[in-house]
Design a protein around this motif. Structure first.
Motif: not given
Lengths: 252, 315, 134
Positions: B246-254
Motif C-alpha cells: 500500500l502507499t499512504t501520505v499520513c503518518p497515523l494511517c501508516a
C-alpha cells in the motif's frame, strides 16, 4: 568577605533583614498602598514585592531563598492598577507599585517523575512516557508570557513533543523552576519538569563526553593527582585555610 | 530557534523554487523516512521545502465545536511564521504552505478556512496572541500531493530512471486529504492523485474501494483492536485485488496500517503481512536515488524483500 | 400527514445546546440512515450515528451515555454523504465536548501501557488527547 569568624547563620539573618530595618517610619518620604491577598497595606515606595511584604509584617520561612533572582522560590502573581493582565515575577526582583494586587505562589503542586536516564531511550517517547500531558499543549503561549526568566517556554515544550533534545536544552537552560508556567498552563503541563528530563537526557546522550573531561579522568585514574590529594586529606583545618587563602587564582 | 533546519536549508542549492514547509511532530520521529524521502524527491523536481522556523504542533485534529477558539491558535501561529518567512526574505512572496502529513494538512487548512471566513474569530485569536504580529489571512495550505500534481505528472515521469515495473500497489488515501469536501484535494469518493503519480513511476496501480475508508485514526490509543479490524479489511481487500503493498501520505494511517498488523495477526491468524510505503519512498527508488534516503528501516513490515524480488533494490 | 412532536422544555434546552455547540441544525435530519450506512466504525458502536441524531433531536440526554460518540473517529464520511448537508461529526464532537467540559476525561493518558507509549507516534497521542481529554 574577610569576616571569617561570623557564623554562617548570622550572615544569612543579616542578609534577610528587611531593607527598611533601622529606618524610622517618619524619615520615609514616599509611601504606596499595595493589596496583599486583598488586604491593603501602606508600605514605603521602591521596595521589592518581597521586602514590601516583610515590611507589612509577613515572615517567610518557605517561599523565599537566595533573594537574588536565581533560586526561583519566591514566585509571585500580581495585577497592576488599571491593567487586566495577570503578571508574574519573582518577589525579590519585582518592584512593588502603588495599587498593585498581589499574592505569593510559593510552590506548584507537581509530581516529579522518577526515572533512570541510563535506561531510557533517547527518543521523543521518553517525554510522553513520563509526562504524557505534553501532547495536550495548545500552543497558547501562556507559559512563555508567565516566565520571569523570559524563556520561550512554549518553544521548548514543542521541542519536547518532537523529541528535539538539543533545542529543548538550549531554550530551557536558564529555567529556575519557579513553577509559574505550570500554574498558568491550560493543558496542565509541568513544563519545568519536562525540561529537566530533556536536559538530563541531552547531557547523557546528546552532548557526548567532552575531550578535556576524558583527558582529565584518564589523568586521575593514572594517578597523576594521587600524591597531592593524599597530602590535602592529611592537612589540618588551619593548614587547609592557609592553602586556600594563598591559592593561585585565575585572572578574572 | 530551530537549528537543525537552518543547517539543512543553508547547504542546499540554487535556483529551486522555495516553499515554506510545515513538517509536523511525527515527521521528526516515526515518519522521518517520509520527510527525508519527500524533501529529496521535491529537490529532484526543482522544489526546495524550507522548514518554517519555530513551528509548533498544529494539534493534529481540527476542533469541530463552534466556540472552541483556543484549539485554533496553534494553526494560526504557524501561519504567522509563514508571514515572517516572507518578511525576513527566507521566501519571496510565497504564502503557499506545504504539508506532508494529512492530519496537519486537514487541521491547518480547516483552521485557515475558518479564519478567512470569520473575521471576528480571527480578530479574537490575533488579540489573544498580542505578542505576535497579526495573521492577515493570506496563507494557502497545500498538501505535498497537490504540489506534485501542479508540477505535472510528466515532470515526474521524466525523472524516473528506474521504472517500478511489476510492482502492484494499492494507493490508500485515508480521510484527511479527502474530507470534508471543502478541504479535499481530490474527488472525495474517487480520488486518483496517487494513482496518477504511481503510474508515472511505472507502478501497476490496484484500485480498491477501501482506499478512502478510515483506518480508525486516534482510536489506536484507546483500543488498538478497533484499528486492527479496519486495517484487516483495508489490507486484505487490497491483497485480494492483487496488491503487494500500500502507499499512504499520513503518518497515523501508516502506523495503523503498518505497525498494527501485529494486532491484526492476533485476531486473524491467517493474515499475511503487507508492506506500507509512503508514496515518496517509492519515488526515491524510481528516481534512482541513494539508498540512504529510502528509510525502509523505519517501516514496520520490512518492504525490502518485496523490492528485492522485483530487482528494484540491492541488499 | 404532518405529525408534530413536542418535546419538554428541558429536552429542548439540551437540543439547543447541541445545536449551538455543533453549529448544525439537528432537526433537519430526516433519519435516512446514510450516515450509519457509510460509517466505517458503526460495527463498534452501541447505537448508530442516525440513532444518535434521533436522540439529540428529541433532546434525550441519555445519548451522552453511549459509547458511539467516543468511537467516532471524525473521518467525515457522514459529513460528505448526508443528503441534508448536516455535519454529523460536528454533532458527535459537541456531545463529547459536553462531557469533557465537565472535567470528565474519556481516557487516562497516564494509564497507557509503557510498550504502547514507546511505539505510538505523537500524532496519535496528540489527537487522542484533543478528542478524549478536556
Amino acid at each position: 568577605m574577610e569576616d571569617n569568624k561570623s557564623p554562617i547563620m548570622d550572615r544569612i539573618a543579616e542578609a534577610n533583614k528587611a531593607a527598611t530595618t533601622g529606618i524610622d517610619a517618619k524619615d520615609i518620604e514616599n509611601w504606596i498602598t499595595i493589596h496583599i491577598m486583598g488586604k491593603a497595606y501602606k508600605v514605603p515606595a521602591d521596595l521589592t514585592i518581597l521586602t514590601a511584604m516583610e515590611y507589612a509584617g509577613y515572615k517567610f520561612v518557605r517561599g523565599v531563598g537566595c533573594r537574588q533572582g536565581f533560586c526561583g522560590a519566591c514566585a509571585t502573581v500580581f495585577r497592576k492598577k488599571g491593567d487586566y493582565k495577570l503578571q508574574t515575577g519573582m518577589a525579590c526582583q519585582t518592584r512593588a507599585e502603588d495599587g498593585m494586587y498581589l499574592v505569593q505562589i510559593p510552590f506548584t503542586p507537581a509530581e516529579k517523575a522518577i526515572y533512570d536516564v541510563t535506561k531510557e531511550p533517547y527518543e521523543a517517547s521518553v517525554f510522553i512516557r513520563y509526562y504524557p500531558e505534553v501532547t495536550r499543549c495548545v500552543s497558547c503561549n501562556t507559559c512563555t508570557k508567565a516566565c520571569p526568566q523570559d524563556l520561550e517556554v512554549m518553544d521548548y515544550v514543542q521541542a519536547a513533543i518532537r523529541g528535539d533534545f538539543d533545542g529543548l536544552s538550549d531554550i530551557s537552560f536558564d529555567c529556575i523552576q519557579c513553577g509559574l508556567c505550570a500554574m498558568r498552563c491550560p493543558a496542565e503541563i509541568v513544563q519545568y519538569h519536562v525540561a529537566q528530563l530533556g536536559r538530563r537526557m541531552f547531557g547523557r546522550y546528546g552532548l557526548g563526553v567532552p575531550d578535556h573531561l576524558r583527558k582529565r579522568v584518564k589523568e586521575i585514574t593514572e594517578g597523576k593527582f594521587t600524591d597531592e590529594m593524599n597530602k590535602l586529606v592529611s592537612c589540618s583545618t588551619e593548614e587547609l585555610r592557609k592553602i586556600y587563602t594563598e591559592r593561585e587564582k585565575e585572572p578574572e | 530557534m530551530n537549528p537543525t533546519n537552518t543547517k539543512e536549508t543553508k547547504s542546499t542549492s540554487s535556483g529551486n523554487m522555495k516553499f515554506p514547509y510545515y513538517p509536523g511532530c511525527t515527521l521528526k520521529t516515526t515518519a522521518k523516512n517520509f520527510e527525508n524521502s519527500a524533501i529529496a524527491t521535491a529537490r529532484a523536481l526543482g522544489v526546495e521545502l524550507l522548514e518554517i522556523p519555530r513551528w509548533n504542533c498544529c494539534g493534529t485534529v481540527f476542533s469541530l465545536a463552534q466556540d472552541d477558539l483556543i484549539h485554533h491558535v496553534a494553526s494560526v501561529r504557524n501561519f504567522i511564521r509563514v508571514q515572517e518567512m516572507n518578511d525576513y526574505g527566507l521566501v519571496k512572496n510565497e504564502n503557499r504552505l506545504v504539508t506532508l502529513c494529512s492530519m496537519c494538512f486537514n487541521t491547518l487548512k480547516s483552521t485557515n478556512r475558518r479564519m478567512k471566513e470569520n473575521a471576528e474569530d480571527l480578530q479574537k485569536i490575533n488579540e489573544l496572541m498580542y505578542r505576535e504580529e497579526d495573521y492577515k489571512g493570506n496563507v494557502e495550505v497545500l498538501h505535498f500531493l497537490e504540489l506534485l500534481k501542479s508540477l505535472g505528472y510528466e515532470k515526474i515521469r521524466e525523472k524516473v530512471t528506474k521504472p517500478l515495473k511489476d510492482l502492484n500497489i494499492a494507493p490508500y488515501y485515508g480521510c484527511m486529504i479527502l474530507r470534508p469536501k471543502e478541504i479535499a484535494i481530490d474527488d472525495p469518493e474517487d480520488p486518483t492523485i496517487q494513482k496518477d503519480i504511481l503510474e508515472a513511476l511505472g507502478v501497476s496501480v490496484i484500485d480498491t474501494p477501501y482506499k478512502k475508508v478510515c483506518c480508525g485514526s486516534y482510536q489506536t490509543v484507546k483500543d488498538k483492536y478497533i484499528v486492527a479490524e479496519l486495517a484487516y479489511d483495508i489490507l486484505s481487500h487490497a491483497r485480494k485485488k492483487g496488491a503487494e503493498a500500500l502507499t499512504t501520505v499520513c503518518p497515523l494511517c501508516a502506523f495503523n496500517l503498518d505497525q498494527r498488523q501485529q494486532a491484526v495477526k492476533e485476531k486473524h491468524p491467517d493474515f499475511e503481512e503487507m508492506p506500507v510505503f509512503y508514496i515518496t519512498q517509492l519515488m526515491t527508488i524510481a528516481f534512482g536515488m541513494d539508498k540512504d534516503v529510502f528509510g525502509f528501516e523505519q517501516n514496520y513490515v520490512d518492504p525490502r524483500p518485496l523490492l528485492k524480488s522485483k530487482s528494484l533494490i540491492e541488499d | 400527514m404532518i405529525k408534530k412532536i413536542e418535546i419538554s422544555p428541558d429536552n429542548e434546552k439540551f437540543l439547543n445546546k447541541v445545536n449551538e455547540l455543533s453549529g448544525e441544525v439537528i432537526t433537519l435530519c430526516e433519519q435516512c440512515g446514510t450516515c450509519s450506512g457509510g460509517c466505517p466504525l458503526v460495527t463498534e458502536m452501541d447505537i448508530t450515528p442516525s440513532q444518535m441524531m434521533r436522540l439529540v433531536q428529541l433532546g434525550q440526554k441519555e445519548v451522552l451515555d453511549h459509547k458511539a460518540i467516543w468511537v467516532c473517529a471524525s473521518c467525515f464520511t457522514c459529513t460528505v454523504r448526508c443528503p441534508r448537508q448536516i455535519d454529523v461529526s460536528k454533532v458527535a464532537e459537541a456531545l463529547r465536548q459536553i462531557i469533557l467540559r465537565q472535567a470528565v476525561d474519556h481516557i487516562d493518558i497516564k494509564a497507557i501501557p509503557k510498550e504502547e507509549i514507546a511505539c505510538l507516534p505523537q500524532i496519535a497521542l496528540v489527537s487522542a488527547c484533543r478528542k478524549f481529554t478536556g
